[in-house]
Enzyme design. Structure first.
Site, mmCIF file in Angstrom:
data_model
loop_
_atom_site.group_PDB
_atom_site.id
_atom_site.type_symbol
_atom_site.label_atom_id
_atom_site.label_comp_id
_atom_site.label_asym_id
_atom_site.label_seq_id
_atom_site.Cartn_x
_atom_site.Cartn_y
_atom_site.Cartn_z
ATOM 1 N N LYS A 109 0.256 4.420 6.638
ATOM 2 C CA LYS A 109 -0.422 5.238 5.628
ATOM 3 C C LYS A 109 0.056 6.681 5.724
ATOM 4 C CE LYS A 109 -3.242 1.799 4.649
ATOM 5 N NZ LYS A 109 -2.963 0.977 3.522
ATOM 6 N N SER A 162 0.781 -1.233 0.000
ATOM 7 C CA SER A 162 0.000 0.000 0.000
ATOM 8 C C SER A 162 0.816 1.288 0.000
ATOM 9 C CB SER A 162 -0.969 0.021 1.188
ATOM 10 O OG SER A 162 -0.270 0.216 2.393
#
Length: 166
Positions: A84, A41
């Site tokens: 993230k 990610s």
């Protein structure tokens, strides 16, 4: 006499080990620690199996800014952590899909942040589970340790996130 000396020596060593353990625990819990990242990610910024250094003071004192990379407890599974990038802070409106013909915006409520992976096509993030409570943030990633050829500080924001915020 010899037994007494052995007992005292053993107790002294145990005391030293306990003190070192307490110092290590407090440092890793409240100041900084190492994190092994897995998954695609955050590619190309952080690859799977990279090791990064995180500090916890920024999240404790709410010094997190847009563009920072953070480690947070997963909102969908509290036993896992996610890595993230902070795209928006409380009070911002975020476009879930800036490439869509009809854009849908979502408001980030007070006490929350909007997190997205750098690899937007292969990331489960706030676009799926919505704004993340600030209390779930664990630390700010700022230094890559492994692999050694990528050793160094991470840039605040390699991509233009202003397109996503209204």
């Amino acid at each position: 006499m010899v037994l007494k000396r052995i007992v005292w020596k053993t107790l002294g060593i145990c005391r030293y080990v306990i003190q070192c353990g307490c110092i290590a625990h407090c440092t890793l819990e409240y100041v900084a620690d190492f994190v092994f990242c897995f998954g695609p990610s955050m590619q190309p910024t952080i690859l799977s199996k990279d090791v990064v250094f995180t500090e916890h003071l920024s999240t404790r004192f709410q010094w997190i800014q847009k563009g920072d990379i953070v480690i947070a407890k997963s909102p969908t599974n509290h036993e896992e952590f996610v890595c993230k990038r902070v795209i928006a802070m409380a009070g911002d409106e975020v476009c879930r899909d800036p490439t869509a013909w009809r854009k849908s915006y979502e408001y980030v409520p007070l006490g929350h942040v909007w997190l997205e992976g750098d690899n937007t096509v292969n990331s489960t993030d706030s676009r799926k589970y919505g704004p993340v409570p600030y209390a779930l943030l664990r630390g700010k990633v700022f230094f890559k340790i492994w692999p050694l050829n990528d050793l160094g500080f991470l840039k605040s924001c390699p991509q233009d996130i202003s397109k996503k915020i209204r």
